[in-house]
Design an enzyme around this catalytic site. Structure first.
Site, PDB file in Angstrom:
ATOM      1  CG  ASP A  78      -2.305   0.161   1.046  1.00 34.19           C
ATOM      2  OD1 ASP A  78      -2.674   0.401  -0.100  1.00 34.19           O
ATOM      3  OD2 ASP A  78      -3.081   0.058   2.007  1.00 34.19           O
ATOM      4  CD  GLU A 106      -6.918   4.444   3.376  1.00 36.88           C
ATOM      5  OE1 GLU A 106      -6.890   3.982   2.233  1.00 36.88           O
ATOM      6  OE2 GLU A 106      -7.619   3.981   4.272  1.00 36.88           O
ATOM      7  CG  ASP A 118      -7.616   4.018  -1.606  1.00 36.43           C
ATOM      8  OD1 ASP A 118      -6.644   3.352  -1.186  1.00 36.43           O
ATOM      9  OD2 ASP A 118      -8.769   3.877  -1.168  1.00 36.43           O
ATOM     10  CB  ILE A 148      -4.198  -1.285  -2.192  1.00 35.80           C
ATOM     11  CG1 ILE A 148      -2.935  -1.500  -3.038  1.00 35.80           C
ATOM     12  CG2 ILE A 148      -5.041  -2.566  -2.177  1.00 35.80           C
ATOM     13  CD1 ILE A 148      -2.034  -2.614  -2.579  1.00 35.80           C
ATOM     14  CG  ASP A 149     -11.052   1.164  -2.389  1.00 35.38           C
ATOM     15  OD1 ASP A 149     -11.089   1.588  -1.217  1.00 35.38           O
ATOM     16  OD2 ASP A 149     -12.057   0.791  -3.010  1.00 35.38           O
ATOM     17  CB  THR A 191      -6.735  -2.832   2.496  1.00 34.02           C
ATOM     18  OG1 THR A 191      -7.004  -1.466   2.234  1.00 34.02           O
ATOM     19  CG2 THR A 191      -5.260  -3.038   2.638  1.00 34.02           C
ATOM     20  CG  ASP A 238     -12.516   5.401  -0.250  1.00 36.33           C
ATOM     21  OD1 ASP A 238     -11.579   4.631  -0.446  1.00 36.33           O
ATOM     22  OD2 ASP A 238     -13.016   5.618   0.875  1.00 36.33           O
TER      23      ASP A 238
END
Ligand code: 2IP
Ligand code: CA
Length: 400
Positions: free
Chosen positions: A54, A79, A151, A153-154, A156, A322
């Protein structure tokens, strides 16, 4: 400025490769998982995870885009914080260094001296990637107006679980690696409106023989009167976008009493965390055309691709990172992402036409940590205004 979108697509492709590389090696993946700190926690999950993948993905995007457009890296927000703690309790700031060797050395500290793993990661962070021409046309947007939400890695949770055999229902995966997305959204620092978005799905298709995954990506630009989207210009040559376009063909409805009724009908994708009240109302209107899926980015993608008409979420656990990217893409297609509660409030005040779209430059007052950037009023992602209106009509009675 079309160069910026090319740089973002390029960065997202590299990010997707890193995300895939980290999943490939189970033992490596196990090493990468770390708990989030209090202030960074998405309150929805009891256990939420921050992975090195991430953080590295976010830093690669910053590094690569910043190198091409000096100065922009100072306005790239995400994030993740790049602070990482290794097994020995050392605090390390993960970043992409000048050379692959330096990056490997830094990463090996996070990986408790595991040089082999560090080298694999550093190689993917420094690799050269070629992307095809994007065909955006010429668009001039002053660079100093641009802010970027990333983001890395959305979803996760789905990334960590790594389920690869989930089956779609009406093209929609309720869970699994397909729900993982990389989101890079550009917005206007002054007005807060979204301008460009890249949405990368690193685990889109798995080869049944090799078990290897390949990804897909989508982009859109909406600036002034210019609207360009990867789903349009490439619709004839049988690539990713044309395949998506074929399922997203809009159904045209005739006017008339039966047709008017039809217009009230729509399909929706929801979070499993949606409130019972909103679920019940939507089920009443959509019947079987209600779907559930993981990932805020993936649910938005389902709207972008026309698998559903809307993604509705009445809770406050999505964030600017997001939404910015899919919002820009939806805008380029004539849709948008509205602030659900603010729209309902305005309707209650008699302003039926006046809808508020999500904006990306204003933190929530008095909030702390990740909550500063929460979409407090919930959201409705839509491709057509009539579907937004149908949702607002339906939910007009919920408390705002
Ligand atoms: C999460 C992720 C979750 C989503 C949540 C996001 O981001 O997209 O899946 O919840 O709102 O903030 P849901 O799937 O219920 O919509 P991340 O995985 O980056 O923490
Ligand atoms: Ca997210």
């Amino acid at each position: 400025m079309s160069d910026v979108i090319a740089a973002l697509v390029h960065a997202s492709e590299k990010a997707a490769k890193i995300a895939r590389a980290c999943r490939l090696e189970e033992s490596l993946f196990g090493l990468l998982i770390e708990e989030k700190k209090e202030g960074e926690k998405n309150k929805k999950f009891v256990t939420d995870f921050k992975t090195l993948a991430d953080v590295l993905v976010q830093e690669v995007i910053k590094h690569d885009v910043g190198k091409q457009f000096p100065g922009i890296e100072n306005n790239i927000f995400g994030e993740e914080s790049n602070e990482f703690m290794n097994g020995l309790g050392d605090k390390i700031h993960v970043k992409v260094c000048e050379t692959e060797q330096e990056t490997a050395k830094l990463l090996s500290k996070v990986l408790d001296g595991n040089m082999e793993a560090a080298e694999v990661l550093a190689r993917s962070a420094h690799q050269n990637i070629v992307i095809p021409d994007l065909d955006t046309g010429k668009i001039d947007i002053p660079q100093d107006r641009l802010g970027v939400w990333v983001d890395p890695i959305d979803s996760t949770f789905q990334y960590i679980k790594g389920i690869s055999d989930s089956k779609p229902n009406n093209n929609i995966y309720s869970h699994g690696l397909q729900c993982v997305t990389i989101l890079i959204g550009v917005y206007d620092l002054h007005s807060g409106t979204p301008i460009m978005g890249v949405l990368n799905q690193p685990f889109a298709v798995q080869d049944p023989e090799t078990q290897r995954w390949s990804g897909k990506y989508y982009w859109g630009i909406s600036y002034g009167t210019t609207n360009v989207c990867s789903l349009r210009p490439h619709s004839k040559n049988g690539d990713v976008s044309s395949e998506s376009n074929s399922v997203s063909a809009p159904h045209h409805l005739k006017k008339g009493s039966a047709a008017d009724l039809e217009e009230e009908r729509f399909s929706a994708v929801l979070s499993t965390g949606e409130t019972v009240c909103v679920q019940t109302l939507l089920k009443g209107a959509c019947g079987d055309n209600i779907h559930y899926a993981a990932g805020a980015g993936y649910k938005s993608l389902c709207v972008v691709l026309g698998f559903v008409d809307v993604y509705v979420f009445s809770e406050d656990t999505t964030f600017k990172w997001d939404c910015c990217s899919p919002h820009a893409i939806l805008k380029s297609l004539g849709g948008g992402m509205a602030d659900l509660r603010e729209c309902l409030r305005r309707r209650q005040d008699g302003n039926l036409e006046d809808c508020l779209e999500l904006v990306y430059n204003a933190p929530v007052q008095d909030a702390k940590g990740a909550d500063r950037w929460a979409n407090k009023g919930g959201l409705v992602a839509y491709r057509s205004r009539k579907h937004l209106d149908a949702v607002l009509n339906l939910l007009s009675g919920i408390s705002v």
